[in-house]
Enzyme design. Structure first.
Site, PDB file in Angstrom:
ATOM      1  N   VAL A   1      41.634  70.343  66.035  1.00  0.00           N
ATOM      2  CA  VAL A   1      41.455  71.625  66.712  1.00  0.00           C
ATOM      3  C   VAL A   1      40.945  71.399  68.133  1.00  0.00           C
ATOM      4  O   VAL A   1      40.801  70.262  68.586  1.00  0.00           O
ATOM      5  CB  VAL A   1      40.493  72.548  65.927  1.00  0.00           C
TER       6      VAL A   1
ATOM      7  N   GLU B   1      38.984  70.826  71.549  1.00  0.00           N
ATOM      8  CA  GLU B   1      37.926  69.850  71.844  1.00  0.00           C
ATOM      9  C   GLU B   1      36.639  70.547  72.289  1.00  0.00           C
ATOM     10  O   GLU B   1      36.239  70.516  73.458  1.00  0.00           O
ATOM     11  CB  GLU B   1      38.428  68.868  72.912  1.00  0.00           C
TER      12      GLU B   1
ATOM     13  N   LYS C   1      34.564  72.791  66.326  1.00  0.00           N
ATOM     14  CA  LYS C   1      34.672  71.766  65.283  1.00  0.00           C
ATOM     15  C   LYS C   1      33.604  71.976  64.196  1.00  0.00           C
ATOM     16  O   LYS C   1      33.854  71.734  63.014  1.00  0.00           O
ATOM     17  CB  LYS C   1      34.558  70.372  65.906  1.00  0.00           C
TER      18      LYS C   1
ATOM     19  N   SER D   1      38.573  63.271  71.044  1.00  0.00           N
ATOM     20  CA  SER D   1      38.819  62.179  71.987  1.00  0.00           C
ATOM     21  C   SER D   1      37.562  61.769  72.747  1.00  0.00           C
ATOM     22  O   SER D   1      37.543  60.727  73.395  1.00  0.00           O
ATOM     23  CB  SER D   1      39.895  62.592  73.002  1.00  0.00           C
TER      24      SER D   1
ATOM     25  N   HIS E   1      41.354  59.085  66.353  1.00  0.00           N
ATOM     26  CA  HIS E   1      41.781  59.587  67.657  1.00  0.00           C
ATOM     27  C   HIS E   1      43.222  59.178  67.909  1.00  0.00           C
ATOM     28  O   HIS E   1      43.508  58.059  68.345  1.00  0.00           O
ATOM     29  CB  HIS E   1      40.856  59.051  68.769  1.00  0.00           C
TER      30      HIS E   1
ATOM     31  N   ASN F   1      38.832  56.308  76.518  1.00  0.00           N
ATOM     32  CA  ASN F   1      38.511  57.390  77.445  1.00  0.00           C
ATOM     33  C   ASN F   1      37.196  57.164  78.186  1.00  0.00           C
ATOM     34  O   ASN F   1      37.013  57.643  79.304  1.00  0.00           O
ATOM     35  CB  ASN F   1      38.500  58.736  76.727  1.00  0.00           C
TER      36      ASN F   1
END
Length: 413
Positions: A91, A93, A98, A120, A141, A191
């Site tokens: 869903v 970010e 969440k 992420s 991820h 990331n």
């Protein structure tokens, strides 16, 4: 996880949709869960479009496409999670979103089922704490589109049980993913490092470079795409959302005003036709735009920066060594087990040139003494691990391997 295992994906956005396509292609039954009918209909239409396109191109026979489509069941009912052996949350970010989804899933999932988050950047330990089963929670991820991109970062939270980790790693192999285990931190391996790389790219704009020059320099080095073309492809609003979270969490953090102003104009990249570049309908050519040049010039003036001519060699070194320095911190903290894991992340997920071997491998071949010297020239503080290895004439291959926890229940069927 047995061949009869069932998976539920919560969220029918781009990642959830392509993850469902991937799992279905491997013969794994998937329930695609959404909270709203409109979003679910959009996801189902996306699946249909993918299969129709594959048939039209001769990549799939109609019967095979129908068989795969039959493995994906749409649902609006959270109770469907009770039948799943693995639930993957995909869903929006946002931690509060969440939180709601995880609590709803945890309430209905059977004992022993694994609950994975596709976040992420967010803290998987905090997400796991929303449930009564933190040992069964970890991060998966996926890199979008999940049915094409090879990389899967598997994020081991503080309470993730070893058998849960082993089960997901085995599933990753089954579905053809290149999986790398990461510890919990903001952005995990990939990331977290790309954030430093992108920041250097933005600072280079302030100092005198253009988006086109930065992209061209790193693409000549061998990257599939420079940072500004990459951001336009992924969606500039994604990095903007992350920056805004960072600004809120760290009020003293310097704002990247050029990037923020680009986004404030709704220039989100290829999907909006305008980003760091402009795009013509039906084409993906990145065309330099005077509007962006004007924003850059205005921000330089506001910062009282006199633009200078920047050599391509400086651009490449700053982008690469930003990756390397953050990668070294990641190794120091035990977020990654070994330098080769970091290299795999960048080769499989970020378009790093294969012939260069990954950022950590490349730095070793250049010589860590050279890397340290360049970092000092840029006014940076090299990670302690880099200076230690450089002083001994070693490379990241000589860095100690971080061991994974070995105790826990046996692997699941």
């Amino acid at each position: 996880m047995s061949n009869r295992a069932k998976v539920l994906i919560a969220g029918a956005g781009p990642v959830g949709l392509t993850a469902a396509l991937l799992l279905g292609s491997k013969g794994i039954p998937v329930t695609l869960l959404e909270a709203r009918q409109e979003a679910l209909d959009r996801g189902v239409a996306g699946i249909r479009k993918q299969y129709e396109g594959a048939v039209a191109k001769g990549k799939l026979k109609p019967d095979d496409a129908a068989a795969r489509a039959a493995l994906i069941t749409p649902s609006l009912d959270y109770a469907a999670a009770a039948r799943a052996d693995l639930v993957i949350e995909a869903v929006f970010e946002d931690l509060e979103v969440k939180k709601l989804v995880f609590r709803a899933l945890d309430a209905v999932m059977k004992r022993g089922a694994i609950l994975a988050t596709n976040t992420s950047t967010l803290n998987v330990d905090r997400i796991a704490a929303f449930t009564k089963r933190p040992g069964d929670v970890l991060g998966m991820h996926f890199f979008s589109p999940a049915n094409i991109m090879k990389l899967l970062e598997v994020v081991r939270a503080k309470k993730t049980r070893p058998d849960v980790l082993a089960t997901v790693m085995a599933l990753a192999r089954r579905i053809g993913k290149t999986a790398v285990v990461s510890g919990v931190c903001d952005g995990f391996i990939g990331n977290r490092m790309i954030n430093q790389y992108s920041q250097q790219a933005l600072l280079l704009l302030e100092e005198g470079a253009s988006p086109r020059q930065v992209d061209a320099a790193i693409e000549k080095f061998g990257f599939a795409m420079g940072p500004f073309r990459m951001s336009d492809l992924a969606g500039n609003d994604i990095s903007w959302h992350i920056r805004k979270r960072h600004y809120a969490e760290h009020p003293r953090q310097r704002k990247m005003r050029i990037a923020d102003r680009v986004c404030e104009l709704g220039r989100f990249g290829q999907k909006s036709g305008l980003g760091w570049y402009r795009y013509e309908a039906g084409r993906r050519d990145a065309i330099p735009d005077p509007v962006v040049d004007k924003i850059i010039a205005e921000e330089r003036k506001a910062l009282k920066v006199e633009p200078r001519k920047i050599a391509d060699a400086e651009i490449v070194d700053r982008l690469l060594y930003a990756l390397v320095n953050e990668g070294a911190h990641i190794l120091e903290e035990g977020i990654a087990q070994r330098a080769s894991d970091i290299d795999v992340v960048y080769l499989a997920g970020y378009g790093f040139p294969v012939q260069r071997g990954g950022p950590m491998f490349y730095a070793g071949r250049v010589g860590l003494g050279v890397v340290v010297r360049r970092m000092l020239e840029f006014g940076w503080k090299p990670a302690k691990l880099i200076t230690q290895l450089a002083a001994r004439g070693q490379t990241f291959e000589d860095a100690p391997v971080k061991k994974q926890p070995s105790k826990g229940r046996r692997g699941r069927g």
